[in-house]
Each structure stands twice: as C-alpha cells, then as structure tokens.
Design an enzyme around this catalytic site. Structure first.
Site, PDB file in Angstrom:
ATOM      1  N   GLY A  48       0.824  -1.209   0.000  1.00 13.74           N
ATOM      2  CA  GLY A  48       0.000   0.000   0.000  1.00 13.74           C
ATOM      3  C   GLY A  48       0.855   1.255   0.000  1.00 13.74           C
ATOM      4  O   GLY A  48       0.595   2.204  -0.761  1.00 13.74           O
TER       5      GLY A  48
ATOM      6  N   TYR B 133      -3.109   6.114   6.535  1.00 13.76           N
ATOM      7  CA  TYR B 133      -3.007   7.420   5.879  1.00 13.76           C
ATOM      8  C   TYR B 133      -2.267   8.421   6.764  1.00 13.76           C
ATOM      9  O   TYR B 133      -1.462   9.217   6.273  1.00 13.76           O
ATOM     10  CB  TYR B 133      -4.382   7.952   5.493  1.00 13.76           C
ATOM     11  CG  TYR B 133      -5.133   7.058   4.537  1.00 13.76           C
ATOM     12  CD1 TYR B 133      -4.468   6.293   3.576  1.00 13.76           C
ATOM     13  CD2 TYR B 133      -6.508   6.950   4.603  1.00 13.76           C
ATOM     14  CE1 TYR B 133      -5.153   5.468   2.708  1.00 13.76           C
ATOM     15  CE2 TYR B 133      -7.207   6.127   3.731  1.00 13.76           C
ATOM     16  CZ  TYR B 133      -6.525   5.389   2.792  1.00 13.76           C
ATOM     17  OH  TYR B 133      -7.207   4.563   1.932  1.00 13.76           O
TER      18      TYR B 133
END
Length: 170
Positions: free
Chosen positions: A98, A132
């Site tokens: 990711g 994030y």
C-alpha cells in the site's frame, strides 16, 4: 522483497473488477458495484481514457491495485491527482505494498505538476485512516463530500438549457 508495480493492461480488466469487488466487500458496499469489464475498458483504455490503473504484484502474483484520475483545483490553478481506489489483498498486507502504491502515485502527481493528492475514506475504516496518517495524510476539515446521482442527476440535467440556447425558465 519481490514487489512490482505496473500499468494495468487490457488483459487485466477481470483483475480490476475483482479488486473493485474485493474493496467493496471490505467496505460493506458490494451491493453497489455495477461496473463491468466493459465499463473499465472504456474508462481506462477508451478514447479519451478517463482514469488510470496500476497493478501491484507480490512475488509474481497480483496483490493489489490503484485507480486514479486527475482533476483540478481552481484555488491554486493546478491539477490534483484523485485516488479513487487502492486495495491490497488481506493476505498481502503488511509487506509495504500500500505504501509503495501511494509513493508511486505521489511521484506521478509531482511529475505531472499536481499540487496535491486527495481521496476519500469511510469514517469507520480505522486501519486505513491510521495508515493514511502514517504516510502524512490529513483530513480535509470542514468539508463534506456531496453526491448527485440517479433520478436527482437526471432531473437536474433535464433543466439545463439546450446547447447554445437560452437559459431554462424558472
């Protein structure tokens, strides 16, 4: 580590649909998925292409994907890269896939002169939100995503003036 990021190809359309459906299932939104391989063929490889996709391969097998497009910011007068979807198979998570996808998207955003990258995340998705934050992303406080679709979209479109014609009466 055996990670490879590559552009999606027309032969990957089934894989793109698979990843979209897997993401939707994770987000408890599988009932909303209507997109077909043909839809993605038009979106990614039509003329003009409206979006781009990348496949992440881990140890030679597809492990995830990203799909994005460019939009604009009128406030800074520059393009921005909008990340529509990123998904990594649950069994491949924790390998840096990711982060590699987001890093490659950031590289592309800068190469294209973009001022920023943006994406949405469901408010209950704590693992993704934590990820994030770990890469430096921050929420856009004070803004709420709006959506117009279905009957409301069609009804509003019906009130548009004809091209080159007079405005519709109110």
């Amino acid at each position: 580590m055996s990670l490879r990021l590559r552009e999606a190809r027309p032969g990957d359309l089934g894989l793109v649909v698979h990843f979209v459906r897997a993401l939707a299932e994770y987000e408890k939104l599988l009932h909303e998925v209507q997109a077909t391989e043909e839809d993605f063929r038009n979106l990614l490889f039509g003329t003009p292409a409206r979006a781009s996709a990348m496949i992440a391969e881990w140890q030679g097998a597809p492990a995830g994907f990203a799909l994005w497009y460019y939009s604009v910011s009128t406030f800074d007068g520059r393009a921005k890269l909008y990340v529509e979807d990123v998904f990594v198979n649950p069994g491949a998570r924790g390998q840096g896939i990711g982060k590699a996808l987001f890093a490659e998207l950031a590289r592309r955003a800068l190469a294209e002169g973009c001022s920023r990258m943006e994406w949405s995340v469901l408010d209950w998705n704590a693992p993704s939100i934590a990820f994030y934050r770990s890469i430096g992303a921050l929420p856009r406080e004070g803004w709420t995503l709006q959506r117009l679709s279905g009957d409301a979209l069609r009804e509003l479109a019906a009130t548009a003036p004809p091209p080159g014609g007079a405005p519709a009466a109110h």
